[in-house]
Design a protein around this motif. Structure first.
Motif, PDB file in Angstrom:
ATOM      1  N   ASP A 111      58.221  18.983  61.276  1.00 11.83           N
ATOM      2  CA  ASP A 111      57.920  17.876  60.364  1.00 11.83           C
ATOM      3  C   ASP A 111      59.183  17.093  60.005  1.00 11.83           C
ATOM      4  O   ASP A 111      59.178  15.860  59.972  1.00 11.83           O
ATOM      5  N   MET A 112      60.257  17.823  59.727  1.00 17.28           N
ATOM      6  CA  MET A 112      61.490  17.155  59.305  1.00 17.28           C
ATOM      7  C   MET A 112      62.148  16.424  60.468  1.00 17.28           C
ATOM      8  O   MET A 112      62.630  15.300  60.326  1.00 17.28           O
ATOM      9  N   THR A 113      62.181  17.083  61.626  1.00 15.09           N
ATOM     10  CA  THR A 113      62.806  16.447  62.796  1.00 15.09           C
ATOM     11  C   THR A 113      61.996  15.222  63.220  1.00 15.09           C
ATOM     12  O   THR A 113      62.560  14.185  63.574  1.00 15.09           O
ATOM     13  N   GLY A 114      60.670  15.348  63.152  1.00 17.65           N
ATOM     14  CA  GLY A 114      59.817  14.211  63.488  1.00 17.65           C
ATOM     15  C   GLY A 114      60.066  13.034  62.555  1.00 17.65           C
ATOM     16  O   GLY A 114      60.160  11.885  63.007  1.00 17.65           O
ATOM     17  N   PHE A 115      60.205  13.317  61.273  1.00 11.94           N
ATOM     18  CA  PHE A 115      60.445  12.220  60.330  1.00 11.94           C
ATOM     19  C   PHE A 115      61.861  11.666  60.496  1.00 11.94           C
ATOM     20  O   PHE A 115      62.079  10.454  60.388  1.00 11.94           O
ATOM     21  N   ALA A 116      62.822  12.552  60.779  1.00 10.50           N
ATOM     22  CA  ALA A 116      64.179  12.065  61.070  1.00 10.50           C
ATOM     23  C   ALA A 116      64.139  11.143  62.291  1.00 10.50           C
ATOM     24  O   ALA A 116      64.750  10.073  62.299  1.00 10.50           O
ATOM     25  N   ALA A 117      63.366  11.537  63.314  1.00 11.13           N
ATOM     26  CA  ALA A 117      63.248  10.701  64.518  1.00 11.13           C
ATOM     27  C   ALA A 117      62.543   9.384  64.192  1.00 11.13           C
ATOM     28  O   ALA A 117      62.938   8.317  64.660  1.00 11.13           O
ATOM     29  N   VAL A 141      49.908  18.582  67.520  1.00  9.60           N
ATOM     30  CA  VAL A 141      48.990  17.465  67.705  1.00  9.60           C
ATOM     31  C   VAL A 141      48.812  16.748  66.383  1.00  9.60           C
ATOM     32  O   VAL A 141      48.596  17.396  65.361  1.00  9.60           O
ATOM     33  N   GLY A 142      48.923  15.421  66.383  1.00 14.54           N
ATOM     34  CA  GLY A 142      48.586  14.701  65.170  1.00 14.54           C
ATOM     35  C   GLY A 142      49.642  13.728  64.698  1.00 14.54           C
ATOM     36  O   GLY A 142      49.342  12.762  64.012  1.00 14.54           O
ATOM     37  N   GLY A 143      50.890  13.987  65.084  1.00 15.95           N
ATOM     38  CA  GLY A 143      51.927  13.025  64.748  1.00 15.95           C
ATOM     39  C   GLY A 143      52.293  12.957  63.286  1.00 15.95           C
ATOM     40  O   GLY A 143      52.953  12.023  62.849  1.00 15.95           O
ATOM     41  N   LYS A 144      51.860  13.947  62.520  1.00 14.67           N
ATOM     42  CA  LYS A 144      52.238  13.943  61.100  1.00 14.67           C
ATOM     43  C   LYS A 144      53.643  14.482  60.951  1.00 14.67           C
ATOM     44  O   LYS A 144      53.940  15.584  61.406  1.00 14.67           O
ATOM     45  N   THR A 145      54.502  13.702  60.314  1.00  9.99           N
ATOM     46  CA  THR A 145      55.866  14.145  60.066  1.00  9.99           C
ATOM     47  C   THR A 145      56.179  13.877  58.604  1.00  9.99           C
ATOM     48  O   THR A 145      55.513  13.066  57.970  1.00  9.99           O
ATOM     49  N   GLY A 146      57.181  14.549  58.064  1.00  5.30           N
ATOM     50  CA  GLY A 146      57.541  14.240  56.689  1.00  5.30           C
ATOM     51  C   GLY A 146      58.171  15.386  55.946  1.00  5.30           C
ATOM     52  O   GLY A 146      58.442  16.448  56.511  1.00  5.30           O
ATOM     53  N   VAL A 147      58.429  15.125  54.673  1.00  4.81           N
ATOM     54  CA  VAL A 147      59.027  16.127  53.789  1.00  4.81           C
ATOM     55  C   VAL A 147      58.220  16.180  52.488  1.00  4.81           C
ATOM     56  O   VAL A 147      57.386  15.313  52.223  1.00  4.81           O
ATOM     57  N   ASN A 148      58.506  17.222  51.706  1.00  3.86           N
ATOM     58  CA  ASN A 148      57.845  17.374  50.414  1.00  3.86           C
ATOM     59  C   ASN A 148      58.581  16.611  49.320  1.00  3.86           C
ATOM     60  O   ASN A 148      59.750  16.252  49.470  1.00  3.86           O
ATOM     61  N   HIS A 149      57.895  16.383  48.229  1.00  2.93           N
ATOM     62  CA  HIS A 149      58.487  15.831  47.015  1.00  2.93           C
ATOM     63  C   HIS A 149      58.220  16.864  45.926  1.00  2.93           C
ATOM     64  O   HIS A 149      57.218  17.573  46.005  1.00  2.93           O
ATOM     65  N   PRO A 150      59.090  16.990  44.927  1.00  6.37           N
ATOM     66  CA  PRO A 150      58.826  17.983  43.875  1.00  6.37           C
ATOM     67  C   PRO A 150      57.425  17.845  43.274  1.00  6.37           C
ATOM     68  O   PRO A 150      56.855  18.831  42.814  1.00  6.37           O
ATOM     69  N   LEU A 151      56.859  16.668  43.315  1.00 10.19           N
ATOM     70  CA  LEU A 151      55.531  16.467  42.726  1.00 10.19           C
ATOM     71  C   LEU A 151      54.388  16.597  43.729  1.00 10.19           C
ATOM     72  O   LEU A 151      53.229  16.423  43.341  1.00 10.19           O
ATOM     73  N   GLY A 152      54.690  16.873  44.983  1.00 10.32           N
ATOM     74  CA  GLY A 152      53.568  17.022  45.922  1.00 10.32           C
ATOM     75  C   GLY A 152      54.052  17.249  47.343  1.00 10.32           C
ATOM     76  O   GLY A 152      55.090  16.735  47.764  1.00 10.32           O
ATOM     77  N   ASN A 154      54.242  17.083  51.360  1.00 16.81           N
ATOM     78  CA  ASN A 154      54.068  16.097  52.438  1.00 16.81           C
ATOM     79  C   ASN A 154      53.811  14.682  51.932  1.00 16.81           C
ATOM     80  O   ASN A 154      53.064  13.917  52.549  1.00 16.81           O
ATOM     81  N   MET A 155      54.396  14.339  50.786  1.00 16.12           N
ATOM     82  CA  MET A 155      54.121  13.026  50.199  1.00 16.12           C
ATOM     83  C   MET A 155      54.972  11.919  50.812  1.00 16.12           C
ATOM     84  O   MET A 155      54.724  10.743  50.610  1.00 16.12           O
ATOM     85  N   ILE A 156      56.024  12.306  51.556  1.00 18.70           N
ATOM     86  CA  ILE A 156      56.928  11.331  52.159  1.00 18.70           C
ATOM     87  C   ILE A 156      56.933  11.580  53.661  1.00 18.70           C
ATOM     88  O   ILE A 156      57.241  12.694  54.091  1.00 18.70           O
ATOM     89  N   GLY A 157      56.587  10.582  54.461  1.00 18.58           N
ATOM     90  CA  GLY A 157      56.571  10.833  55.896  1.00 18.58           C
ATOM     91  C   GLY A 157      56.067   9.665  56.696  1.00 18.58           C
ATOM     92  O   GLY A 157      55.993   8.534  56.215  1.00 18.58           O
ATOM     93  N   ALA A 158      55.738   9.945  57.940  1.00 16.28           N
ATOM     94  CA  ALA A 158      55.276   8.894  58.847  1.00 16.28           C
ATOM     95  C   ALA A 158      54.331   9.508  59.873  1.00 16.28           C
ATOM     96  O   ALA A 158      54.385  10.714  60.129  1.00 16.28           O
ATOM     97  N   PHE A 159      53.478   8.682  60.445  1.00 10.20           N
ATOM     98  CA  PHE A 159      52.766   9.082  61.647  1.00 10.20           C
ATOM     99  C   PHE A 159      53.668   8.721  62.822  1.00 10.20           C
ATOM    100  O   PHE A 159      54.014   7.545  63.005  1.00 10.20           O
ATOM    101  N   TYR A 160      54.088   9.707  63.578  1.00  8.04           N
ATOM    102  CA  TYR A 160      55.062   9.442  64.642  1.00  8.04           C
ATOM    103  C   TYR A 160      54.857  10.485  65.735  1.00  8.04           C
ATOM    104  O   TYR A 160      54.913  11.679  65.480  1.00  8.04           O
ATOM    105  N   GLN A 161      54.596  10.030  66.941  1.00  8.24           N
ATOM    106  CA  GLN A 161      54.239  10.944  68.031  1.00  8.24           C
ATOM    107  C   GLN A 161      55.469  11.407  68.829  1.00  8.24           C
ATOM    108  O   GLN A 161      56.353  10.614  69.094  1.00  8.24           O
ATOM    109  N   PRO A 162      55.483  12.673  69.227  1.00 14.07           N
ATOM    110  CA  PRO A 162      56.563  13.155  70.091  1.00 14.07           C
ATOM    111  C   PRO A 162      56.369  12.658  71.526  1.00 14.07           C
ATOM    112  O   PRO A 162      55.300  12.164  71.880  1.00 14.07           O
ATOM    113  N   LYS A 163      57.403  12.800  72.325  1.00  8.60           N
ATOM    114  CA  LYS A 163      57.303  12.455  73.751  1.00  8.60           C
ATOM    115  C   LYS A 163      56.661  13.597  74.536  1.00  8.60           C
ATOM    116  O   LYS A 163      56.096  13.373  75.607  1.00  8.60           O
ATOM    117  N   ALA A 164      56.812  14.834  74.023  1.00 11.90           N
ATOM    118  CA  ALA A 164      56.223  15.999  74.669  1.00 11.90           C
ATOM    119  C   ALA A 164      56.284  17.160  73.696  1.00 11.90           C
ATOM    120  O   ALA A 164      57.087  17.160  72.757  1.00 11.90           O
TER     121      ALA A 164
END
Lengths: 363, 363
Positions: A111-117, A141-152, A154-164
């Motif tokens: 999740d973190m690497t995907g959002f960094a990418a 599968v799904g392209g969900k990437t992101g990080v947590n916030h103290p209040l919730g 996976n609240m910060i992130g992006a839909f972003y697909q890997p190459k493989a």
């Protein structure tokens, strides 16, 4: 090792990509090279995974300008602050927007690497090498990437697909039993959502999975990814149908947040959440007692919790669930069951029955 | 006020959106409502803008569930840490993924709000209300959002398009002269890149712009947005042609980073950067002395710097530019001029001449 490697295509048009499932592939250059376009590669991993798999991964990337960054291990480190270390490593190495990121680890690393990418220089490619069963069947599968916030979560992130995605079943041998069970929780979920034959296969093969038999694991991973890919392909941005994948997750996220990230494993919280969803579905008369018991029984056989934590009151549950992403315009929506393999998203349930499910959920 | 409001379409298919340019529109409900789909609206602004325009904006949003978050003002606050305050405000208000964000402020607010919108719950819609000339002609078009990293400007972000842009020319009356000039710097850039007639219009109308004559401002904004939209529509993700928009920016970013964010205004750094690009182009024999002088002269008439800061050595420049996003596989690429209105991206320049341009750049 020359075991069979299965290739599964996630069909998302120009954002589509393959999932390779097999033994030893994390250390095999052939599965990386076709998916790396530039010369710079950054492997992101954690302190637990690095001693196990980083060396072989780096060797497989021989010939590229390779660097790595090792993060602390755990859901509690899935934060903006820790994410920032990936950016720092990329910038210190002067990695350009033509670089490729590789996520070597479980769901948190993925999740973190995907959002960094997704966000480094407004987007660079990445490859996922999930090393846990949970991440192989869920984050692949799904392209969900992101990080947590103290209040919730996976609240910060992006839909972003890997190459493989390289799902190497040999990496599952180093998982402890609790982590393996956490992955099986998500596997069971796919059966419950829309694949009753798979649920029945799991009833017949749970012992083989728990014994880590490679054929059983490979089959469960492939079928889970296939089930998920079907739902995602129909609804990439989670406008509707995809919400079914959150079976057990609204309750589960509340457990994870309420208990503090890292206390319950994700799959454990989802397991209890699925039982709560089944319990509410039974109270509503949507499923019978037999399906409810089969659900909880299979979850229990996997060594997973079927009850929510006793220290979490129904009031706390309600407050935590109110910030869930599936609340639409203030109205709580839950994924519930009309039977094993037949799930629905609904806000049409009796509040009193929900309260009862939050308070007690005993088989 | 019933002045004419111009509407310009940014043509990006399903991600296309209108730019409204006119007087008083930030306080007019009619320009917001068609672009808000849900019920929750979060206005993100800063301490300078809030006392000037927040009240009227909130009134125009009467009927929605509206909240606001006020950030500190300045490029030095364009960080992940300050960005996080937007997420916190959204979560504290229990805003769902159906909410809309409104960026009320200059480029920093626009970039940060856009990235918050791109990443909050993996993406919610947003509307830009740019209140500076710089943000009206620059950030309004292109979908670039993000924050700075201590090691480089705009290194973290996303390409993410707004639902609409409201460029209200009355908000330019509260800009100080230095900020107005900073915006004019980007306006001049469009002339230099690919619109020589506009450059000549600017030579004829610079006094009117500096006197903030509404017709001149509205024309300059519309033409700048139109010029930029043409380039962006052809190359949304900055694969090639779009890099021309970075004329003066590789040098300029080095100045901003080297001097510390906030010391030089963005447009000031770009102004000096454009003169440096013109200087290098002249040394290379690509433009003649007359075009070089016209460039620097127009920039100087706008009250902008034409020289880089004396405290920044050419060695520092080279180190800072090496992390620039336009470095491809370790090779520095610059936007240079073949004439006024004729720019090119090139890595084919004499390093000695570059060194000279970094060291001295005097008209």
């Amino acid at each position: 090792m020359n075991a069979v490697v299965n290739r599964l295509e996630v069909d998302l048009g120009e954002r589509g990509y393959p999932i390779y499932i097999g033994a030893g592939i994390h250390a095999n250059a052939d599965y990386y090279r076709p998916h790396i376009s530039g010369t710079q590669v950054m492997v992101v991993t954690n302190e637990t995974i690095a001693p196990l798999y980083l060396k072989n991964t780096l060797q497989a990337l021989d010939g590229f300008e390779v660097a790595s960054v090792i993060l602390p291990d755990g859901e509690q480190f899935k934060t903006l602050e820790v994410l920032s270390r990936i950016y720092t490593a990329l910038l210190e190495q002067r990695f350009t927007r033509k670089c490729t990121l590789i996520a070597l680890g479980g769901g948190v690393i993925g999740d973190m690497t995907g959002f960094a990418a997704a966000s480094y220089q407004r987007g660079v490619p990445f490859i996922q090498v999930p090393t846990t069963l949970l991440s192989q069947v869920d984050s692949s599968v799904g392209g969900k990437t992101g990080v947590n916030h103290p209040l919730g979560k996976n609240m910060i992130g992006a839909f972003y697909q890997p190459k493989a995605v390289l799902a190497d079943i040999t990496t599952l041998n180093t998982l402890d039993d609790r982590q393996l069970a956490s992955g099986i929780s998500e596997v069971i979920k796919y059966g419950l959502i829309n694949d009753r034959p798979f649920f029945e296969w799991l009833e017949a093969n749970m012992n083989a999975l728990l014994a880590r038999e490679p054929e059983a694991l490979a089959y469960a991973i492939e079928r889970s990814c296939r089930d998920k890919a079907e739902v995602v392909a129909a609804d990439e941005k989670e406008a509707g149908q995809r919400a079914l994948l959150n079976l057990g997750h609204t309750f589960g996220h509340a457990i994870e947040t309420g208990m503090g990230y890292g206390e319950w494993l994700h799959g454990e919280a989802v397991a209890a959440g699925m039982c709560m969803a089944a319990d509410l579905s039974r109270r509503l008369g949507w499923i019978d007692g037999k399906d409810f018991e089969r659900t909880c029984h299979l979850i229990q056989r996997a060594g997973l919790p079927i009850d929510p934590p006793k220290t979490l009151s129904s009031e706390q549950f309600m407050a935590l669930m109110a910030v869930d992403k599936k609340v639409l315009d203030g109205k709580l929506r839950l994924v519930l069951l009309h039977g094993i393999g037949e799930s629905v998203v609904s806000d049409d349930f009796d509040q009193q029955m929900l309260q009862e499910s939050l308070g007690v959920c005993r088989i």
